[in-house]
Design a protein around this motif. Sequence first.
Motif, PDB file in Angstrom:
ATOM      1  N   UNK A 222      27.285 -40.760   6.523  1.00 22.45           N
ATOM      2  CA  UNK A 222      26.872 -39.955   5.370  1.00 22.45           C
ATOM      3  C   UNK A 222      28.096 -39.428   4.622  1.00 22.45           C
ATOM      4  N   UNK A 223      29.113 -39.001   5.382  1.00 25.58           N
ATOM      5  CA  UNK A 223      30.332 -38.497   4.756  1.00 25.58           C
ATOM      6  C   UNK A 223      31.040 -39.601   3.978  1.00 25.58           C
ATOM      7  N   UNK A 224      31.088 -40.795   4.561  1.00 24.80           N
ATOM      8  CA  UNK A 224      31.769 -41.901   3.885  1.00 24.80           C
ATOM      9  C   UNK A 224      31.025 -42.367   2.641  1.00 24.80           C
ATOM     10  N   UNK A 225      29.707 -42.359   2.694  1.00 19.61           N
ATOM     11  CA  UNK A 225      28.914 -42.893   1.590  1.00 19.61           C
ATOM     12  C   UNK A 225      28.677 -41.887   0.473  1.00 19.61           C
ATOM     13  N   UNK A 226      28.621 -40.603   0.813  1.00 13.31           N
ATOM     14  CA  UNK A 226      28.143 -39.633  -0.171  1.00 13.31           C
ATOM     15  C   UNK A 226      29.146 -38.522  -0.466  1.00 13.31           C
ATOM     16  N   UNK A 227      30.414 -38.886  -0.437  1.00 10.52           N
ATOM     17  CA  UNK A 227      31.395 -38.046  -1.085  1.00 10.52           C
ATOM     18  C   UNK A 227      31.968 -36.901  -0.289  1.00 10.52           C
ATOM     19  N   UNK A 228      31.763 -36.884   1.031  1.00  9.79           N
ATOM     20  CA  UNK A 228      32.365 -35.805   1.794  1.00  9.79           C
ATOM     21  C   UNK A 228      33.840 -36.067   2.089  1.00  9.79           C
ATOM     22  N   UNK A 229      34.278 -37.300   1.794  1.00 12.79           N
ATOM     23  CA  UNK A 229      35.685 -37.638   1.982  1.00 12.79           C
ATOM     24  C   UNK A 229      36.324 -37.812   0.611  1.00 12.79           C
ATOM     25  N   UNK A 230      37.646 -37.566   0.523  1.00 14.26           N
ATOM     26  CA  UNK A 230      38.309 -37.675  -0.785  1.00 14.26           C
ATOM     27  C   UNK A 230      38.354 -39.109  -1.274  1.00 14.26           C
TER      28      UNK A 230
END
Length: 230
Positions: A222-230
């Motif tokens: 979810x973080x990789x797909x939806x913007x939780x990472x820069x």
Amino acid sequence: MTIQLHVWPTPNGYKVSIALEEMGLPYDVHPVNIGSGDQFKPDFLKIAPNNRMPAIVDPDGPGGKPLSLFESGAILIYLAEKTGKFRPQDPAEWYSHVQWLMWQMGGVGPMFGQAGHFILYAPEKVPYGIERYRNESRRLLKVANTRLGETAYLGSDAYGIADMATFPWVRSAPKYDIDLNDYPNVQRWFNAIAARPAVQRGLALLADKVRPAGAPMSDEERANLYGKKP
């Protein structure tokens, strides 16, 4: 020489695999697992600084020099111009295909993509988001239905890059509780494209990696797909 395709099996990825198959260009597939964060790796960012796939590297680019490209619409225009296939010589017809390609890039992709997020993948149901993006997807299908009552394909009576770009997204409509039978011209167009052997080959891209609709996601995905990472 063989084009290097950096891709994952999503609607945007299928645009380019379909185009490569339709144009008869040899290509090697380099999977970019967007769930595990491959799009953030330095080597990929060198060719796709927006950390989005697909991207290509053509060893035999303009002037015989290597060329890397990101953004699926830019890639489709490049491939059409490189091969001369699906690139009408009449300027008015060509720009008609280009304008409908831009319609897909600016409308169908973002709106269908947001519909998919809110309907299938959002961690909580947000009725406003679901209705907003489902309704906008329906509006875009209505636009396409009107256009396809005038011409066989989006750009003209000839199949082209706008169709290759739009078809993979329209495939998602049933997942969003949208019935293509409500748009008979779109349904006719869809069936004609789905029957093309090159399209079927393009849709076989990384078939074993396709995520089932609504499949649970890990926190990392979810973080990789939806913007939780820069």
